[in-house]
Design a protein around this motif. Structure first.
Motif, PDB file in Angstrom:
ATOM      1  N   ARG A  19      74.675  44.506  39.389  1.00  0.00           N
ATOM      2  CA  ARG A  19      76.127  44.587  39.218  1.00  0.00           C
ATOM      3  C   ARG A  19      76.498  45.667  38.216  1.00  0.00           C
ATOM      4  NH1 ARG A  19      77.654  38.804  37.755  1.00  0.00           N
ATOM      5  NH2 ARG A  19      75.541  38.422  38.278  1.00  0.00           N
ATOM      6  N   VAL A  20      75.731  45.778  37.158  1.00  0.00           N
ATOM      7  CA  VAL A  20      76.019  46.748  36.115  1.00  0.00           C
ATOM      8  C   VAL A  20      75.769  48.166  36.603  1.00  0.00           C
ATOM      9  CG1 VAL A  20      75.295  47.547  33.837  1.00  0.00           C
ATOM     10  CG2 VAL A  20      75.568  45.105  34.259  1.00  0.00           C
ATOM     11  N   GLU A  21      74.691  48.377  37.343  1.00  0.00           N
ATOM     12  CA  GLU A  21      74.289  49.717  37.730  1.00  0.00           C
ATOM     13  C   GLU A  21      74.913  50.211  39.030  1.00  0.00           C
ATOM     14  OE1 GLU A  21      70.060  49.761  37.816  1.00  0.00           O
ATOM     15  OE2 GLU A  21      69.879  49.413  35.673  1.00  0.00           O
ATOM     16  N   THR A  22      75.545  49.357  39.793  1.00  0.00           N
ATOM     17  CA  THR A  22      76.080  49.751  41.082  1.00  0.00           C
ATOM     18  C   THR A  22      77.403  50.487  40.911  1.00  0.00           C
ATOM     19  OG1 THR A  22      75.049  47.859  42.152  1.00  0.00           O
ATOM     20  CG2 THR A  22      76.822  48.939  43.348  1.00  0.00           C
ATOM     21  N   LYS A  23      77.388  51.764  41.243  1.00  0.00           N
ATOM     22  CA  LYS A  23      78.621  52.550  41.213  1.00  0.00           C
ATOM     23  C   LYS A  23      79.289  52.396  42.576  1.00  0.00           C
ATOM     24  CE  LYS A  23      80.543  57.084  40.420  1.00  0.00           C
ATOM     25  NZ  LYS A  23      80.308  58.503  40.254  1.00  0.00           N
ATOM     26  N   ARG A  24      80.583  52.259  42.567  1.00  0.00           N
ATOM     27  CA  ARG A  24      81.328  52.071  43.807  1.00  0.00           C
ATOM     28  C   ARG A  24      82.290  53.233  44.014  1.00  0.00           C
ATOM     29  NH1 ARG A  24      80.323  47.549  46.550  1.00  0.00           N
ATOM     30  NH2 ARG A  24      79.168  45.993  45.430  1.00  0.00           N
ATOM     31  N   ILE A  25      82.535  53.527  45.270  1.00  0.00           N
ATOM     32  CA  ILE A  25      83.422  54.625  45.652  1.00  0.00           C
ATOM     33  C   ILE A  25      84.678  54.018  46.257  1.00  0.00           C
ATOM     34  CG2 ILE A  25      83.673  56.650  47.135  1.00  0.00           C
ATOM     35  CD1 ILE A  25      80.536  56.715  47.158  1.00  0.00           C
ATOM     36  N   SER A  26      85.809  54.455  45.786  1.00  0.00           N
ATOM     37  CA  SER A  26      87.074  53.952  46.297  1.00  0.00           C
ATOM     38  C   SER A  26      87.273  54.346  47.759  1.00  0.00           C
ATOM     39  CB  SER A  26      88.233  54.508  45.471  1.00  0.00           C
ATOM     40  OG  SER A  26      89.474  54.146  46.050  1.00  0.00           O
ATOM     41  N   THR A  27      87.873  53.453  48.492  1.00  0.00           N
ATOM     42  CA  THR A  27      88.219  53.754  49.879  1.00  0.00           C
ATOM     43  C   THR A  27      89.574  54.449  49.970  1.00  0.00           C
ATOM     44  OG1 THR A  27      89.347  51.635  50.173  1.00  0.00           O
ATOM     45  CG2 THR A  27      86.986  51.718  50.717  1.00  0.00           C
ATOM     46  N   GLY A  28      90.262  54.507  48.847  1.00  0.00           N
ATOM     47  CA  GLY A  28      91.610  55.064  48.844  1.00  0.00           C
ATOM     48  C   GLY A  28      92.665  54.009  49.140  1.00  0.00           C
ATOM     49  N   CYS A  29      92.221  52.773  49.348  1.00  0.00           N
ATOM     50  CA  CYS A  29      93.126  51.658  49.637  1.00  0.00           C
ATOM     51  C   CYS A  29      92.780  50.518  48.672  1.00  0.00           C
ATOM     52  CB  CYS A  29      92.950  51.207  51.083  1.00  0.00           C
ATOM     53  SG  CYS A  29      93.901  49.738  51.516  1.00  0.00           S
ATOM     54  N   GLU A  30      93.686  50.245  47.743  1.00  0.00           N
ATOM     55  CA  GLU A  30      93.413  49.272  46.688  1.00  0.00           C
ATOM     56  C   GLU A  30      93.039  47.893  47.231  1.00  0.00           C
ATOM     57  OE1 GLU A  30      95.756  47.247  42.954  1.00  0.00           O
ATOM     58  OE2 GLU A  30      96.328  49.279  43.552  1.00  0.00           O
ATOM     59  N   SER A  31      93.736  47.422  48.254  1.00  0.00           N
ATOM     60  CA  SER A  31      93.433  46.087  48.779  1.00  0.00           C
ATOM     61  C   SER A  31      92.063  46.042  49.457  1.00  0.00           C
ATOM     62  CB  SER A  31      94.529  45.606  49.733  1.00  0.00           C
ATOM     63  OG  SER A  31      94.707  46.510  50.796  1.00  0.00           O
ATOM     64  N   LEU A  32      91.677  47.130  50.137  1.00  0.00           N
ATOM     65  CA  LEU A  32      90.356  47.185  50.756  1.00  0.00           C
ATOM     66  C   LEU A  32      89.270  47.279  49.679  1.00  0.00           C
ATOM     67  CD1 LEU A  32      88.610  47.224  53.270  1.00  0.00           C
ATOM     68  CD2 LEU A  32      89.021  49.685  53.447  1.00  0.00           C
ATOM     69  N   ASP A  33      89.535  48.060  48.626  1.00  0.00           N
ATOM     70  CA  ASP A  33      88.591  48.138  47.513  1.00  0.00           C
ATOM     71  C   ASP A  33      88.365  46.762  46.897  1.00  0.00           C
ATOM     72  OD1 ASP A  33      88.214  50.839  47.819  1.00  0.00           O
ATOM     73  OD2 ASP A  33      89.522  51.412  46.155  1.00  0.00           O
ATOM     74  N   GLN A  34      89.420  45.997  46.725  1.00  0.00           N
ATOM     75  CA  GLN A  34      89.287  44.641  46.180  1.00  0.00           C
ATOM     76  C   GLN A  34      88.440  43.773  47.104  1.00  0.00           C
ATOM     77  OE1 GLN A  34      93.274  43.277  45.525  1.00  0.00           O
ATOM     78  NE2 GLN A  34      93.488  44.368  43.597  1.00  0.00           N
ATOM     79  N   LEU A  35      88.672  43.869  48.380  1.00  0.00           N
ATOM     80  CA  LEU A  35      87.909  43.098  49.358  1.00  0.00           C
ATOM     81  C   LEU A  35      86.429  43.457  49.316  1.00  0.00           C
ATOM     82  CD1 LEU A  35      88.144  41.092  51.776  1.00  0.00           C
ATOM     83  CD2 LEU A  35      88.369  43.092  53.235  1.00  0.00           C
ATOM     84  N   LEU A  36      86.125  44.722  49.057  1.00  0.00           N
ATOM     85  CA  LEU A  36      84.742  45.202  49.015  1.00  0.00           C
ATOM     86  C   LEU A  36      84.128  45.122  47.620  1.00  0.00           C
ATOM     87  CD1 LEU A  36      85.181  48.364  51.281  1.00  0.00           C
ATOM     88  CD2 LEU A  36      84.055  46.202  51.893  1.00  0.00           C
ATOM     89  N   GLY A  37      84.796  44.482  46.700  1.00  0.00           N
ATOM     90  CA  GLY A  37      84.241  44.345  45.351  1.00  0.00           C
ATOM     91  C   GLY A  37      84.342  45.604  44.527  1.00  0.00           C
ATOM     92  N   GLY A  38      85.322  46.449  44.823  1.00  0.00           N
ATOM     93  CA  GLY A  38      85.528  47.678  44.058  1.00  0.00           C
ATOM     94  C   GLY A  38      85.332  48.947  44.863  1.00  0.00           C
TER      95      GLY A  38
END
Length: 85
Positions: A19-38
């Motif tokens: 969890r600490v080391e996993t970098k996430r890339i935004s989808t450009g859609c805040e609600s989808l990012d929330q659904l995908l854990g960031g």
């Protein structure tokens, strides 16, 4: 039981570290990012699937644009040859 406890401890440490080391890339859609854990995980292959016309290609192109805009390199693989530049 000590083996089982050790195994559970290792799993907890692995999850916490991941969890600490996993970098996430935004989808450009805040609600989808929330659904995908960031957003989608960086450095892994992410596969979107679903019925035709549900926006899979649009999401992938948006993520590609987000990565390119940040100055990073991105690889877009269209396995169905449906992308027209």
């Amino acid at each position: 039981t000590s083996v089982k406890n050790s195994h559970e401890t290792i799993k907890r440490v692995y999850r916490r570290k991941r969890r600490v080391e996993t970098k996430r890339i935004s989808t450009g859609c805040e609600s989808l990012d929330q659904l995908l854990g960031g957003g989608v995980e960086e450095g892994v292959i992410t596969n979107f699937f679903g019925d035709s016309g549900t926006g899979k290609t649009n999401v992938c192109i948006q993520i590609t644009a987000e990565v390119a805009e940040s100055g990073e390199t991105v690889v877009y693989i269209d396995t169905e040859a449906s992308f027209s530049p």
